[in-house]
Scaffold this motif. Sequence first.
Motif: not given
Length: 355
Positions: A104, A71, A267
């Motif tokens: 991700h 991230k 998820e």
Amino acid sequence: MGRLTRRSVLGGIAGLGSAAAWPNSVLPATAARKKTPYGIAVELGPFRKDPLYRAALIKYADILVPMNALKWGQLRYDKARFDFSGADEIIEFAKRHGKTIRGHNLLWYNYNPKWVDAITTARDAEKVLVEHIERVVDRYRGTISSWDVVNEVLAHNPLEQGRWRKGVWFSNLGARQMEIAFAAAARTDPAAQLVINDYDLENIGPRFDARREAILQIIRNLQDQNIPVHGVGFQAHLYPEREIDQPGMAAFLQKLQQLGIKILVTELDVIDWKLSRNLIKRDIGTASITAEFLRAIYSQGPIDSISTWGITDRYSWISDVFKRKDGAPNRPLPLDRNYQPKPMFDIIEKYRESN
Ligand code: XIL
């Protein structure tokens, strides 16, 4: 109920209401087909300190997904440099153990460093976003085979809040944020699977209809411009108190298939804050909603992959964000705190075998 065995709990689930609660109808007569690849999102803290956690990743996962390490908040907390150290730890481990890797994510309204949230012009936003995607996707070209390119771009309630989630990328770039992100990712790694990832896509009601419709519109818009998009990621943070929209999901999945789009569960976990405190009832509730969701998601045939957001109840974001009123620890994941499989685990296995 007597002593809890997995068989007895699964039997219990089979007996809960309609025959449709148990998915035999979707299981193939022979188990000739390949199981759906199973992914686990990996949290760096436990990954570093808990050998049982690493052992579970090795034992159960086909795919590993750095939960937070890719991230912006982790890679880009310092404007002047990229910090790949955390992501690299997980990715090296994944490679060493023959796991494939999902990335991700490349664009999210949340979890960004302050300097990113401070961007105020379209020019700067596009420059920073494209640089980031090129740098990150290029670094892991050939290693990360599937990317969540955009994450949670839909408004929580598109009927009331406008279609898109507000945030730094949307406020500077509008709906172009998606085009810029997918085009940059595709240019940088033409072989990667590019996914649009979002939550609250599976339930009954106008808000969920609107969210599914918005996903279809994004995909059609990208395809009209020849920008590659390959998959939809259903986050599947499931609420047992909400009903899965079986016909709505079937229709949505059919439309996605017609557009050539693959289906991923990205998820999966269960928000068990309103389930019984009783562990047997709770674990049945968690397995049941997982079964209902997977029945919907597998209703149109095989899916591409299924990942859970963690693996053990010992470590989960659900315990931070969806605490139970009675203070009992959450049990959102396939393995319990002692790494023993729960009924949810068996449900996932059953469906994976049906692929
Ligand atoms: C969560 C992580 O699990 C937490 O550890 C972190 O503090 C915040 O983010 N939807 C997403 C994920 O797409 O990135 C979020 O992960 C959970 C919700």
